[in-house]
Design an enzyme around this catalytic site. Structure first.
Site, PDB file in Angstrom:
ATOM      1  N   CYS A  32      42.541  46.851  49.375  1.00 34.70           N
ATOM      2  CA  CYS A  32      42.552  45.586  50.129  1.00 34.70           C
ATOM      3  C   CYS A  32      43.967  45.039  50.271  1.00 34.70           C
ATOM      4  O   CYS A  32      44.194  44.108  51.026  1.00 34.70           O
ATOM      5  CB  CYS A  32      41.649  44.555  49.467  1.00 34.70           C
ATOM      6  SG  CYS A  32      42.169  44.109  47.801  1.00 34.70           S
TER       7      CYS A  32
ATOM      8  N   ASP B  49      45.706  43.501  47.994  1.00 31.59           N
ATOM      9  CA  ASP B  49      45.959  42.287  47.222  1.00 31.59           C
ATOM     10  C   ASP B  49      46.768  42.584  45.960  1.00 31.59           C
ATOM     11  O   ASP B  49      46.642  43.652  45.362  1.00 31.59           O
ATOM     12  CB  ASP B  49      44.641  41.609  46.850  1.00 31.59           C
ATOM     13  CG  ASP B  49      43.963  41.056  48.091  1.00 31.59           C
ATOM     14  OD1 ASP B  49      44.617  41.026  49.146  1.00 31.59           O
ATOM     15  OD2 ASP B  49      42.794  40.665  48.010  1.00 31.59           O
TER      16      ASP B  49
ATOM     17  N   CYS C 143      42.747  37.497  48.108  1.00 28.93           N
ATOM     18  CA  CYS C 143      41.602  36.800  48.694  1.00 28.93           C
ATOM     19  C   CYS C 143      41.200  35.604  47.833  1.00 28.93           C
ATOM     20  O   CYS C 143      41.682  35.430  46.709  1.00 28.93           O
ATOM     21  CB  CYS C 143      40.433  37.771  48.825  1.00 28.93           C
ATOM     22  SG  CYS C 143      39.706  38.170  47.235  1.00 28.93           S
TER      23      CYS C 143
ATOM     24  N   CYS D  16      37.357  42.060  42.842  1.00 30.31           N
ATOM     25  CA  CYS D  16      38.490  41.129  42.843  1.00 30.31           C
ATOM     26  C   CYS D  16      38.752  40.600  41.436  1.00 30.31           C
ATOM     27  O   CYS D  16      39.902  40.346  41.067  1.00 30.31           O
ATOM     28  CB  CYS D  16      38.219  39.958  43.780  1.00 30.31           C
ATOM     29  SG  CYS D  16      37.578  40.464  45.381  1.00 30.31           S
TER      30      CYS D  16
END
Ligand code: FES
Length: 148
Positions: free
Chosen positions: A33, A35, A60, A104
């Site tokens: 992603c 991140d 995110c 996450c």
């Protein structure tokens, strides 16, 4: 979709920033992603209590909320206690995350471990149960040995 606690920590994240001359710094990313999260720890060398913890996240909303909660959970704890702050513990404290966002929360756990690893290396100590952190947690479970 998100619990009130997740929304609260996303909109008002705690402990954002950095610590100058931190005792340990850990950076991890998720290549999938894109991140990235960095955690700073200020640790009392005698008591091994985490006096302060700050984070910076380029990620995110769930990554922001989990890092915010994770920093709250490790602050004031000993290194040993901080090792119990798993992504599951962080998710529980946030009243859960949607299944697609579970990965996450791994960023927060890994970033704390990376910062503890950095501290242990700098001080020549071994932290029980702590493994060499991954710099990329892509897929969460994959073993990746790359250095960053
Ligand atoms: Fe990348 Fe959440 S989508 S950490």
């Amino acid at each position: 979709m998100y619990s009130e606690k997740v929304m609260d920590h996303f909109q008002n994240p705690r402990n954002v920033g950095e610590i100058k001359n931190a005792s340990g710094v850990g950076t991890v990313g998720n290549a999938k992603c894109g991140d990235i999260m960095r955690i700073f720890l200020d640790i009392d060398e005698e008591t091994h209590i985490i006096r302060d913890c700050k984070f910076k996240t380029f990620g995110c909303g769930a990554a922001v909320a989990t890092s915010s909660m994770a920093t709250e959970l490790v602050k004031g704890r000993t290194i040993k206690e901080a090792m119990q702050v798993t992504n599951k513990a962080v998710m529980e404290a946030l009243d859960g995350l949607p299944p697609v966002k579970v990965h996450c929360s791994l960023l927060a756990e890994e970033a704390i471990h990376a910062a503890l690893w950095d501290y242990a290396e700098k001080h020549g100590i071994v932290i029980e149960g702590l493994e060499k952190p991954k710099s990329d947690i892509h897929e969460g479970e994959e073993e990746e040995e790359e250095e960053y």
